[in-house]
Design an enzyme around this catalytic site. Structure first.
Site, mmCIF file in Angstrom:
data_model
loop_
_atom_site.group_PDB
_atom_site.id
_atom_site.type_symbol
_atom_site.label_atom_id
_atom_site.label_comp_id
_atom_site.label_asym_id
_atom_site.label_seq_id
_atom_site.Cartn_x
_atom_site.Cartn_y
_atom_site.Cartn_z
ATOM 1 N N LEU A 328 0.864 -1.177 0.000
ATOM 2 C CA LEU A 328 0.000 0.000 0.000
ATOM 3 C C LEU A 328 0.903 1.231 0.000
ATOM 4 O O LEU A 328 1.957 1.233 0.631
ATOM 5 C CB LEU A 328 -0.904 0.028 1.232
ATOM 6 N N ASP A 329 0.478 2.284 -0.700
ATOM 7 C CA ASP A 329 1.215 3.545 -0.650
ATOM 8 C C ASP A 329 1.388 3.989 0.792
ATOM 9 O O ASP A 329 0.552 3.696 1.653
ATOM 10 C CB ASP A 329 0.453 4.656 -1.397
ATOM 11 N N MET A 330 2.455 4.736 1.030
ATOM 12 C CA MET A 330 2.686 5.273 2.367
ATOM 13 C C MET A 330 1.464 6.019 2.887
ATOM 14 O O MET A 330 1.088 5.901 4.062
ATOM 15 C CB MET A 330 3.889 6.209 2.341
ATOM 16 N N THR A 332 -1.685 5.654 2.059
ATOM 17 C CA THR A 332 -2.923 4.872 2.055
ATOM 18 C C THR A 332 -2.991 4.001 3.292
ATOM 19 O O THR A 332 -1.996 3.385 3.688
ATOM 20 C CB THR A 332 -2.995 3.987 0.793
#
Length: 512
Positions: A328-330, A332
């Site tokens: 997951l993106d930082m 998100t």
């Protein structure tokens, strides 16, 4: 604002009144909320640009501008404008002319710049000059370039052209706050072990700092903003503030900021604090799942902050092999799967590859999505000049597919569910923001959205200055009152357990 100010000097006083204090540290240029002094200077510059009918068409196609707020270190006169200022020669001798000197060391003024060329020129009255002005009649470059152009294509022409390019890079000599000099070749060789990219040194930030150092001005804070259309494939908004680029500017600024007291990367305190909020939501002998908070890295990166991968290794020191099944993106939050051995890792990755794992994301978008459901297909590739940003690239991008379904709408926002079929970096964020996607960025998106952060407080316990710090436009709009995090959450994941064969549904509701 006195428009004549922009054609009489390169040091522009902030003109309006109000209370504000100087920032304690200089702006961290790669992640910042513009200080009120920078905002005030940018608003004055925007007002001036709006009067330039001769630039209107070019600016409408897209151009980056920047400001640097400064104070004078000593009561030196303003240096003369003209050929001397356009020269790349670094002159440390006292500069004199017939104009009134700056005598108030604490009264802020500002410098202005544009990236690249404007109206075919790299110097305009009122703007700081380039670090090296190739448009001046440089006899060596012009002669050598003309000779090379006459040569037949081949190895000799290519090598001579390369040598001329390296010569040009060496003419870009940058100072730092300690007075130390490095040219582009020295900077990029030390930082990246590669040849400088084309256009390095021609962006706003290096030009602004160079002028301040040469003319004995103290940098206080800075900001860069975009005017006009978004570049092809990228996502930028009229009047929004943007950090310095990584590919061209980061190595240069790392050198130029030496000797200045610069703010810490504002993301670091958040990244350290949010890691403590990670919680385990599922655990058996083969798989563990966590609820990753927004502002936590999935895997260890270049920053000295905890990641999900490291936290899991601390909790389960006995497990080994690849752990992270998907990322997951930082920014998100939400459900992440972790494998406890390499066999489980492989089995789960096969399910992802076959699109047998279903993920549901919840987001709040800044704007109204008209259709109730649909599909977004865009080719994505890294924006190599502005990592970690991604861009739409129809020539070299990789296909990315997302299904979406609107949950609810307000007067200005849309709550939506995303179902990604591919897993490209920043896929949902670009699909939401890009005009060929939904054209509605996710609220709180610092990379692809609109000013999610408010202006910092205007007062503290220091003596105030008489300067207008209130911007003449609303910051945040409908984003005011919402927290500053990215409003994107991986709500649920459905998959087949590789050992038991049972279908598992793991879910954590979004906190926004």
């Amino acid at each position: 604002m006195d428009i004549s100010n922009y054609t009489s000097t390169l040091i522009h006083p902030l003109t309006a009144e109000g209370e504000c204090v100087l920032p304690q540290q200089f702006t961290y240029p790669f992640e910042y909320t513009p200080h009120p002094l920078s905002v005030a200077a940018c608003e004055e510059l925007k007002a001036y640009i709006s009067t330039r009918e001769d630039w209107k068409e070019e600016v409408s196609r897209g151009k980056m501008f920047g400001v640097l707020v400064v104070t004078s270190k000593s009561p030196l006169p303003v240096p003369p404008r003209g050929n001397d200022e356009q020269s790349s020669t670094i002159n440390r001798e006292s500069l004199t002319d017939n104009r009134e000197p700056l005598t108030d060391n604490r009264k802020p003024s500002y410098l202005i710049a544009f990236s690249g060329l404007l109206d075919g020129k790299n110097f305009h009255e009122g703007f700081v000059p380039p670090v090296f002005d190739l448009q001046q009649d440089d006899e060596y470059f012009q002669k050598e370039d003309a000779e090379i152009s006459k040569m037949p294509d081949g190895k000799e022409k290519s090598e001579r052209s390369r040598q001329l390019q390296m010569w040009l890079f060496k003419q870009f000599v940058f100072l730092n706050a300690k007075g130390e000099e490095k040219d582009l070749c020295e900077i990029f060789d030390a930082e990246t072990c590669r040849i400088p990219p084309s256009g390095a040194g021609e962006c706003c930030a290096p030009k602004l700092l160079q002028y301040a150092y040469i003319h004995n001005l103290q940098p206080i804070c800075m900001a860069e903003f975009w005017l006009g259309q978004s570049p092809k494939g990228e996502i930028r908004y009229e009047g929004e503030y943007y950090p310095a680029c990584h590919a061209k500017c980061k190595p240069i600024l790392k050198h130029m900021l030496v000797g200045l007291d610069v703010e810490e990367n504002p993301l670091l305190p958040m990244l350290r604090a949010t890691a403590e909020r990670m919680r385990i939501i599922y655990d058996d002998d083969w798989i563990v799942a966590v609820d990753k908070p927004s502002g936590m890295l999935a895997v260890k990166g270049n920053l000295d902050v905890p990641s999900v991968e490291e936290k899991i290794q601390e909790i389960y020191p006995e497990i080994s092999g690849p752990l992270i099944v998907h990322r997951l993106d930082m920014d998100t939050s939400g459900v992440m799967l972790i494998a406890k051995n390499k066999e489980i890792h492989k089995a789960l990755q096969i399910q992802f590859y076959k699109h047998e794992i279903r993920k549901r994301y919840i987001a709040i978008l800044d704007g109204i999505v008209k259709s109730d459901k649909g599909e977004i297909i865009l080719p994505l590739s890294p924006d190599r000049n502005n990592r970690p940003r991604q861009m739409v690239n129809y020539e070299h991008g990789k296909e990315s597919i997302t299904h979406y379904e609107v949950i609810s709408r307000t007067d200005a926002t849309t709550r939506i569910a995303f179902y990604p079929l591919t897993g490209r970096t920043h896929q949902l964020r670009v699909h939401a923001a890009h005009t060929n996607g939904l054209g509605c960025p996710i609220i709180g998106d610092r990379l692809y959205g609109k000013s999610p952060l408010p202006v910092p407080p205007l007062t503290d316990n220091r003596e105030p200055l008489t300067v207008n710090c209130e911007p003449s436009f609303p910051l945040g709009g409908i984003r005011r009152g919402l927290d500053n995090r990215l409003h994107l959450h991986a709500e649920s994941i459905d998959f087949i357990h590789p050992i038991t064969g049972k279908k598992l549904h793991l879910e954590v509701k979004a906190e926004f």
